[in-house]
Design an enzyme around this catalytic site. Sequence first.
Site, PDB file in Angstrom:
ATOM      1  CG  ASP A  72     -15.982   1.419   7.768  1.00 32.16           C
ATOM      2  OD1 ASP A  72     -15.106   0.506   8.043  1.00 32.16           O
ATOM      3  OD2 ASP A  72     -16.676   2.066   8.570  1.00 32.16           O
ATOM      4  CG  ASP A  78      -9.863  -0.476   6.432  1.00 35.37           C
ATOM      5  OD1 ASP A  78      -9.817  -0.437   7.724  1.00 35.37           O
ATOM      6  OD2 ASP A  78     -10.131  -1.454   5.651  1.00 35.37           O
ATOM      7  CG  LEU A  89      -1.956  -1.016   1.145  1.00 39.91           C
ATOM      8  CD1 LEU A  89      -2.496  -1.216   2.688  1.00 39.91           C
ATOM      9  CD2 LEU A  89      -3.208  -0.895   0.315  1.00 39.91           C
TER      10      LEU A  89
HETATM   11  C1  LIG Z   1       1.680   5.899  15.720  1.00 39.51           C
HETATM   12  O1  LIG Z   1       1.839   6.806  14.769  1.00 39.51           O
HETATM   13  C2  LIG Z   1       2.160   6.635  13.443  1.00 39.51           C
HETATM   14  C3  LIG Z   1       1.988   7.796  12.618  1.00 39.51           C
HETATM   15  C4  LIG Z   1       2.063   7.769  11.356  1.00 39.51           C
HETATM   16  C5  LIG Z   1       1.670   6.521  10.748  1.00 39.51           C
HETATM   17  C6  LIG Z   1       1.487   6.319   9.284  1.00 39.51           C
HETATM   18  N1  LIG Z   1       0.723   5.383   8.651  1.00 39.51           N
HETATM   19  N2  LIG Z   1       0.701   5.383   7.366  1.00 39.51           N
HETATM   20  C7  LIG Z   1       0.368   4.394   6.591  1.00 39.51           C
HETATM   21  N3  LIG Z   1       0.237   4.624   5.327  1.00 39.51           N
HETATM   22  N4  LIG Z   1      -0.449   3.429   4.691  1.00 39.51           N
HETATM   23  C8  LIG Z   1      -0.917   2.796   5.532  1.00 39.51           C
HETATM   24  C9  LIG Z   1      -1.931   1.730   5.183  1.00 39.51           C
HETATM   25  C10 LIG Z   1      -0.778   3.348   6.804  1.00 39.51           C
HETATM   26  C11 LIG Z   1      -1.269   2.867   8.006  1.00 39.51           C
HETATM   27  O2  LIG Z   1      -2.044   1.673   7.958  1.00 39.51           O
HETATM   28  N5  LIG Z   1      -1.171   3.491   9.082  1.00 39.51           N
HETATM   29  C12 LIG Z   1      -1.679   3.099  10.345  1.00 39.51           C
HETATM   30  C13 LIG Z   1      -2.175   1.943  10.563  1.00 39.51           C
HETATM   31  C14 LIG Z   1      -2.935   1.770  11.802  1.00 39.51           C
HETATM   32  C15 LIG Z   1      -2.879   2.479  12.725  1.00 39.51           C
HETATM   33  C16 LIG Z   1      -2.296   3.839  12.566  1.00 39.51           C
HETATM   34  N6  LIG Z   1      -2.185   4.726  13.737  1.00 39.51           N
HETATM   35  C17 LIG Z   1      -2.087   5.972  13.577  1.00 39.51           C
HETATM   36  C18 LIG Z   1      -1.844   6.451  14.819  1.00 39.51           C
HETATM   37  O3  LIG Z   1      -1.877   6.666  12.516  1.00 39.51           O
HETATM   38  C19 LIG Z   1      -1.866   4.204  11.342  1.00 39.51           C
HETATM   39  C20 LIG Z   1       1.175   5.433  11.579  1.00 39.51           C
HETATM   40  C21 LIG Z   1       1.254   5.597  12.825  1.00 39.51           C
END
Ligand SMILES: COc1ccc(/C=N/Nc2[nH]nc(C)c2C(=O)Nc2cccc(NC(C)=O)c2)cc1
Length: 279
Positions: free
Chosen positions: A134, A152, A88
């Site tokens: 959703d 998603d 992704l």
């Molecule tokens: C915990 O702090 C965070 C800061 C940035 C991110 C970046 N996520 N970026 C993503 N790019 N493509 C996808 C698919 C995702 C992703 O699923 N992120 C994700 C998945 C589940 C929970 C979270 N949680 C948060 C806090 O963003 C991010 C994920 C976590």
Amino acid sequence: DKKKSWSLSDFDLGRPLGKGKFGNVYLAREKESHYVVALKVLFKSQILDSEIEHQVRREVEIQCRLRHPNILRMYGYFHDEKRIYLILEYAKQGSLYKLLKERERFDEKTVAIYIRDLTRALLYCHTKKVIHRDIKPENLLIGHNWELKIADFGWSVHSPSSRRMTLCGTLDYLSPEMIEGKPHSYAVDIWSLGVLCYELLVGLPPFDAKDSHQTYRKIRYVIIKYPDFISEKAKDLMGRLLVINPEQRLPLTNVLQHPWITENAPEGAVPPAFNPEQK
Ligand SMILES: COc1ccc(/C=N/Nc2[nH]nc(C)c2C(=O)Nc2cccc(NC(C)=O)c2)cc1
């Protein structure tokens, strides 16, 4: 490129980005191009046990076909004996849910920009006969330039559909027709656009209640209270989206022409950069 069949050895794995019910999402880098992606790893056992294989298959077939700046790209997928891997797009700033928690609520110009971009993405989905079903802050990711990306597609279906939804997660975004298990159409995404607009402006969803029965009741009778800091034009738009009768909801094309959008999100306006110290 589409032809190539990918495998785990094509990637260097990075930190976990998030943990979901069916598996985790990891930061990853394709070895040859150094292209950074998010690798969503799903456990086949979990998927088979929960009988959501058709849902995962649909998420893949739908998201691989969609190309839009406000829809998270799926570049491909592969599997080994135990897991399915979805390749992704990486959205650097994470979920809108996290951003909303950090800032409590957003100003009207920012929300109007997000609603404009989401409306454009939903219009694109609807031309491809896809209902997302959703839309909520947890399923919206924020990219490098703070742009919104719908992620998603696990719940999306080809319209029209009356597939019974096992209600998991928040009820706050369910439309009256989905609650009553009636056949639903694109109009459910218009309803959830109204719910999202309210939650981004206020910091709480419009039908928030102490228990699910109260939430149901508020949804079915559209019982909403607007705080006095919400502008008349914002209230007017939400009032035209949160309508019980799906046919009477403001069509997405008209959302883009609504004065609250045209005045707060003029052509070319982009989301502001949220600097950590800016509170
Ligand atoms: C915990 O702090 C965070 C800061 C940035 C991110 C970046 N996520 N970026 C993503 N790019 N493509 C996808 C698919 C995702 C992703 O699923 N992120 C994700 C998945 C589940 C929970 C979270 N949680 C948060 C806090 O963003 C991010 C994920 C976590």
